[in-house]
Design a protein around this motif. Structure first.
Motif, PDB file in Angstrom:
ATOM      1  N   PRO A  95      13.226 -44.007  -6.256  1.00 44.94           N
ATOM      2  CA  PRO A  95      14.249 -44.619  -7.105  1.00 44.94           C
ATOM      3  C   PRO A  95      15.508 -45.018  -6.339  1.00 44.94           C
ATOM      4  O   PRO A  95      16.338 -45.742  -6.868  1.00 44.94           O
ATOM      5  CB  PRO A  95      14.552 -43.514  -8.128  1.00 44.94           C
ATOM      6  CG  PRO A  95      14.214 -42.250  -7.431  1.00 44.94           C
ATOM      7  CD  PRO A  95      13.064 -42.568  -6.530  1.00 44.94           C
ATOM      8  N   VAL A  96      15.638 -44.562  -5.096  1.00 43.50           N
ATOM      9  CA  VAL A  96      16.868 -44.837  -4.340  1.00 43.50           C
ATOM     10  C   VAL A  96      16.609 -45.546  -3.018  1.00 43.50           C
ATOM     11  O   VAL A  96      17.555 -46.042  -2.401  1.00 43.50           O
ATOM     12  CB  VAL A  96      17.638 -43.526  -4.049  1.00 43.50           C
ATOM     13  CG1 VAL A  96      18.059 -42.860  -5.336  1.00 43.50           C
ATOM     14  CG2 VAL A  96      16.805 -42.569  -3.204  1.00 43.50           C
ATOM     15  N   ALA A  97      15.360 -45.618  -2.561  1.00 38.39           N
ATOM     16  CA  ALA A  97      15.088 -46.144  -1.222  1.00 38.39           C
ATOM     17  C   ALA A  97      14.193 -47.369  -1.280  1.00 38.39           C
ATOM     18  O   ALA A  97      13.278 -47.446  -2.105  1.00 38.39           O
ATOM     19  CB  ALA A  97      14.430 -45.068  -0.363  1.00 38.39           C
ATOM     20  N   ASP A 115      15.700 -39.439   6.382  1.00 38.46           N
ATOM     21  CA  ASP A 115      16.783 -38.925   5.538  1.00 38.46           C
ATOM     22  C   ASP A 115      17.781 -40.016   5.188  1.00 38.46           C
ATOM     23  O   ASP A 115      18.291 -40.080   4.061  1.00 38.46           O
ATOM     24  CB  ASP A 115      17.503 -37.772   6.249  1.00 38.46           C
ATOM     25  CG  ASP A 115      16.691 -36.488   6.257  1.00 38.46           C
ATOM     26  OD1 ASP A 115      15.715 -36.412   5.492  1.00 38.46           O
ATOM     27  OD2 ASP A 115      17.045 -35.570   7.011  1.00 38.46           O
ATOM     28  N   GLU A 116      18.046 -40.883   6.151  1.00 39.29           N
ATOM     29  CA  GLU A 116      19.007 -41.972   5.911  1.00 39.29           C
ATOM     30  C   GLU A 116      18.490 -42.925   4.836  1.00 39.29           C
ATOM     31  O   GLU A 116      19.238 -43.343   3.946  1.00 39.29           O
ATOM     32  CB  GLU A 116      19.254 -42.723   7.218  1.00 39.29           C
ATOM     33  CG  GLU A 116      20.302 -43.821   7.104  1.00 39.29           C
ATOM     34  CD  GLU A 116      20.535 -44.529   8.422  1.00 39.29           C
ATOM     35  OE1 GLU A 116      21.246 -45.552   8.425  1.00 39.29           O
ATOM     36  OE2 GLU A 116      19.995 -44.066   9.446  1.00 39.29           O
ATOM     37  N   VAL A 117      17.206 -43.254   4.897  1.00 42.12           N
ATOM     38  CA  VAL A 117      16.618 -44.158   3.905  1.00 42.12           C
ATOM     39  C   VAL A 117      16.585 -43.500   2.529  1.00 42.12           C
ATOM     40  O   VAL A 117      16.863 -44.148   1.512  1.00 42.12           O
ATOM     41  CB  VAL A 117      15.198 -44.582   4.348  1.00 42.12           C
ATOM     42  CG1 VAL A 117      14.454 -45.254   3.207  1.00 42.12           C
ATOM     43  CG2 VAL A 117      15.273 -45.512   5.546  1.00 42.12           C
ATOM     44  N   LEU A 118      16.261 -42.210   2.477  1.00 45.19           N
ATOM     45  CA  LEU A 118      16.179 -41.481   1.205  1.00 45.19           C
ATOM     46  C   LEU A 118      17.545 -40.999   0.725  1.00 45.19           C
ATOM     47  O   LEU A 118      17.637 -40.268  -0.256  1.00 45.19           O
ATOM     48  CB  LEU A 118      15.238 -40.281   1.347  1.00 45.19           C
ATOM     49  CG  LEU A 118      13.759 -40.605   1.597  1.00 45.19           C
ATOM     50  CD1 LEU A 118      12.960 -39.323   1.814  1.00 45.19           C
ATOM     51  CD2 LEU A 118      13.173 -41.389   0.433  1.00 45.19           C
ATOM     52  N   GLN A 119      18.609 -41.384   1.451  1.00 49.20           N
ATOM     53  CA  GLN A 119      19.991 -41.050   1.097  1.00 49.20           C
ATOM     54  C   GLN A 119      20.254 -39.548   1.134  1.00 49.20           C
ATOM     55  O   GLN A 119      21.034 -39.021   0.345  1.00 49.20           O
ATOM     56  CB  GLN A 119      20.363 -41.635  -0.265  1.00 49.20           C
ATOM     57  CG  GLN A 119      20.242 -43.141  -0.335  1.00 49.20           C
ATOM     58  CD  GLN A 119      20.758 -43.743  -1.626  1.00 49.20           C
ATOM     59  OE1 GLN A 119      21.426 -43.069  -2.411  1.00 49.20           O
ATOM     60  NE2 GLN A 119      20.457 -45.006  -1.865  1.00 49.20           N
ATOM     61  N   ASN A 123       8.163 -39.015  -8.842  1.00 49.97           N
ATOM     62  CA  ASN A 123       9.350 -39.850  -8.679  1.00 49.97           C
ATOM     63  C   ASN A 123       9.399 -40.525  -7.310  1.00 49.97           C
ATOM     64  O   ASN A 123       9.873 -41.648  -7.179  1.00 49.97           O
ATOM     65  CB  ASN A 123      10.613 -39.015  -8.878  1.00 49.97           C
ATOM     66  CG  ASN A 123      10.626 -38.290 -10.206  1.00 49.97           C
ATOM     67  OD1 ASN A 123      10.331 -37.097 -10.279  1.00 49.97           O
ATOM     68  ND2 ASN A 123      10.940 -39.001 -11.276  1.00 49.97           N
ATOM     69  N   THR A 124       8.939 -39.806  -6.297  1.00 47.34           N
ATOM     70  CA  THR A 124       8.950 -40.334  -4.929  1.00 47.34           C
ATOM     71  C   THR A 124       7.559 -40.156  -4.336  1.00 47.34           C
ATOM     72  O   THR A 124       6.967 -39.083  -4.472  1.00 47.34           O
ATOM     73  CB  THR A 124       9.979 -39.593  -4.053  1.00 47.34           C
ATOM     74  OG1 THR A 124      11.275 -39.689  -4.657  1.00 47.34           O
ATOM     75  CG2 THR A 124      10.024 -40.183  -2.648  1.00 47.34           C
ATOM     76  N   ARG A 125       7.041 -41.197  -3.712  1.00 47.06           N
ATOM     77  CA  ARG A 125       5.723 -41.099  -3.072  1.00 47.06           C
ATOM     78  C   ARG A 125       5.839 -41.481  -1.597  1.00 47.06           C
ATOM     79  O   ARG A 125       6.304 -42.574  -1.268  1.00 47.06           O
ATOM     80  CB  ARG A 125       4.707 -42.000  -3.761  1.00 47.06           C
ATOM     81  CG  ARG A 125       3.383 -42.132  -3.003  1.00 47.06           C
ATOM     82  CD  ARG A 125       2.328 -42.857  -3.815  1.00 47.06           C
ATOM     83  NE  ARG A 125       1.712 -41.952  -4.780  1.00 47.06           N
ATOM     84  CZ  ARG A 125       0.848 -42.345  -5.720  1.00 47.06           C
ATOM     85  NH1 ARG A 125       0.534 -43.617  -5.826  1.00 47.06           N
ATOM     86  NH2 ARG A 125       0.313 -41.459  -6.541  1.00 47.06           N
ATOM     87  N   LEU A 126       5.416 -40.568  -0.737  1.00 51.08           N
ATOM     88  CA  LEU A 126       5.354 -40.818   0.699  1.00 51.08           C
ATOM     89  C   LEU A 126       3.880 -40.892   1.098  1.00 51.08           C
ATOM     90  O   LEU A 126       3.093 -40.015   0.727  1.00 51.08           O
ATOM     91  CB  LEU A 126       6.056 -39.706   1.482  1.00 51.08           C
ATOM     92  CG  LEU A 126       7.506 -39.394   1.101  1.00 51.08           C
ATOM     93  CD1 LEU A 126       8.047 -38.250   1.945  1.00 51.08           C
ATOM     94  CD2 LEU A 126       8.392 -40.629   1.249  1.00 51.08           C
TER      95      LEU A 126
END
Length: 458
Positions: free
Chosen positions: A331-333, A91-95, A310-313
């Motif tokens: 886009p944020v991490a 969560d911290e990395v993904l803001q 948008n986000t790939r894990l």
């Protein structure tokens, strides 16, 4: 935006019902008709139809907004901008967690915990805002019959034992998760295109599709002429509708994907059904012509789909019972890596004794060797030829504490550097160790009433 329902374009109830009798339900359906056709269908004058066209066009046209307005809207209620995963380092990395208003993809080999993650996020979305949830319902589209109501109850009870301290609260949670079993591309597309009114009426705060690749890869053989274009069209349409729903209602959309083995000559073979015991980490192999060709395990569905999310894990194997989660695209991490296990409470991050710098969660290690030395030490390893030298990319997992530059695989390394490479373009690691999945997903029962399913088991 063109998928927006006419009922939400502020047309009269009577007109909407009249149009629906002619299969005109969305703004796109309406705007695709000529003026004469609309006059015939609506029974209105030329001038009135022109006004209707302007009204519907304004309703579905994207609204311009400034960066300041976007920032202000999120700062007013930051808890609604993300859905917390309760995995605090992630969560911290993904803001904040899984972002609302966009598409988040999970991709991995079989058995790494994609469905476990989806079930866990379903529980989290139903929690009150004060606990990091979204206090809403969940639409769960299951294409693999992998959803388990028993596992849902188990995760909820073990992850939040204080909150879910009674059967009544568990029943309330299960009533908020609406399950659909769709087994074809057509039914999946039809379902997501009909979700708009359901999102409003049921106060849906999360959409999950597990998985997109399952139906696509069964129906489209890309070796047949025309299938690749048809598949790309389906994926583009589906992604467009899902992005509209995510942005229009500011909710997160979580999708799962499978993996494929890509060969250097452009061919690809499916690897989604391969056991974890099979070694897919090959970079070279002999072709029919005797030439050496490289291969790598990557996310399925191709570049069109890759650009849509948008986000790939990425989830991948590490060691029994540990697995690894990579933030490969965001886009944020920045790129980050985490180790986790699957417990009764769902996914649990493991705090390993790794060398970290402030604000850095994981390291991407780039080892440079001469071709001869790398071939002698590693054999067939994933590599890329770079101007006469060979670059070996690995997600290094040390078996002992890292110290200084002596990071892994002994002190014999030369020219060791840390690089911010783009992991979205790198290979997914598939371990060659047999793993026993202790959390087998039960097949989906015919009923989608989770409350009834839970009572029948008790």
């Amino acid at each position: 935006m063109a998928a927006k329902k006419l009922r939400r374009a502020r047309l009269s109830q009577e007109l909407c019902e009249r149009l629906s009798r002619h299969q005109i339900t969305t703004c796109q359906d309406f705007l695709c008709l000529s003026l004469l056709e609309l006059m015939k269908v609506t029974g209105q004058s030329y001038y009135d139809v022109q006004n209707l066209l302007c009204k519907v066009s304004r309703a579905c046209a994207p609204k311009m907004q400034t960066a300041y307005e976007m920032k202000l809207r999120k700062s007013v209620n930051p808890s609604l901008a993300f859905l917390s995963t309760t995995l605090h380092s992630l969560d911290e990395v993904l803001q904040g967690g899984v972002p609302c208003g966009s598409l988040t993809e999970l991709t991995s080999p079989p058995g790494c915990g994609k469905t476990q993650f989806c079930i866990m996020m379903s529980v989290l979305a139903t929690l009150p805002v004060s606990m990091g949830g979204l206090d809403g319902a969940v639409i769960y589209i299951d294409t693999e019959s992998a959803f388990s109501a028993e596992r849902l109850i188990e995760i909820a009870g073990n992850r939040f034992p204080t909150y879910f301290d009674s059967d009544e609260k568990l029943f309330c949670m299960t009533r908020s998760i609406h399950l659909y079993r769709e087994l074809t591309c057509g039914s999946v597309l039809k379902r997501i295109m009909s979700l708009e009114e359901e999102i409003i009426s049921k106060k849906v705060k999360l959409i999950i599709i597990d998985s997109v690749a399952s139906v696509v890869r069964k129906e489209f053989d890309t070796k047949l002429q025309g299938n690749l274009a048809e598949r790309s069209n389906f994926l583009a349409r589906g992604a467009s509708v899902l992005k509209y729903l995510a942005e229009e209602f500011s909710i997160p959309v979580i999708l799962t994907n499978q993996i494929t083995t890509s060969l250097s000559n452009g061919l690809a073979i499916q690897a989604d059904l391969v056991s974890p015991a099979d070694d897919l980490s090959l970079s070279e192999g002999a072709s029919s012509s005797g030439k050496r060709e490289s291969s790598c395990v990557t996310a399925a569905l191709g570049n069109t789909w890759s650009h849509s999310v948008n986000t790939r894990l990425i989830l991948q194997y590490h060691d029994l019972p540990t697995r690894q989660l990579l933030v490969a695209k965001s886009p944020v991490a920045p790129f980050s890596a985490f180790f986790y296990t699957i417990e009764k409470s769902g996914l649990v991050l493991q705090e390993l004794n790794l060398m970290k710098s402030t604000g850095v969660t994981a390291l991407v290690i780039s080892l440079f060797y001469s071709k001869t030395k790398m071939s002698r030490n590693y054999g067939n390893a994933d590599c890329t030829d770079m101007g006469g030298r060979t670059c070996l990319f690995r997600w290094l997992v040390p078996t002992e504490t890292w110290s200084g530059a002596d990071l892994a695989y002994g002190k014999d390394q030369t020219n060791l550097t840390l690089e911010g490479t783009n992991p979205a373009l790198q290979t997914i690691r598939v371990r060659d160790t047999a793993l026993k999945d202790t959390l087998l997903d039960a097949a989906l029962p015919k009923t989608t009433d989770l409350q009834t399913m839970y009572r029948s088991k008790s």
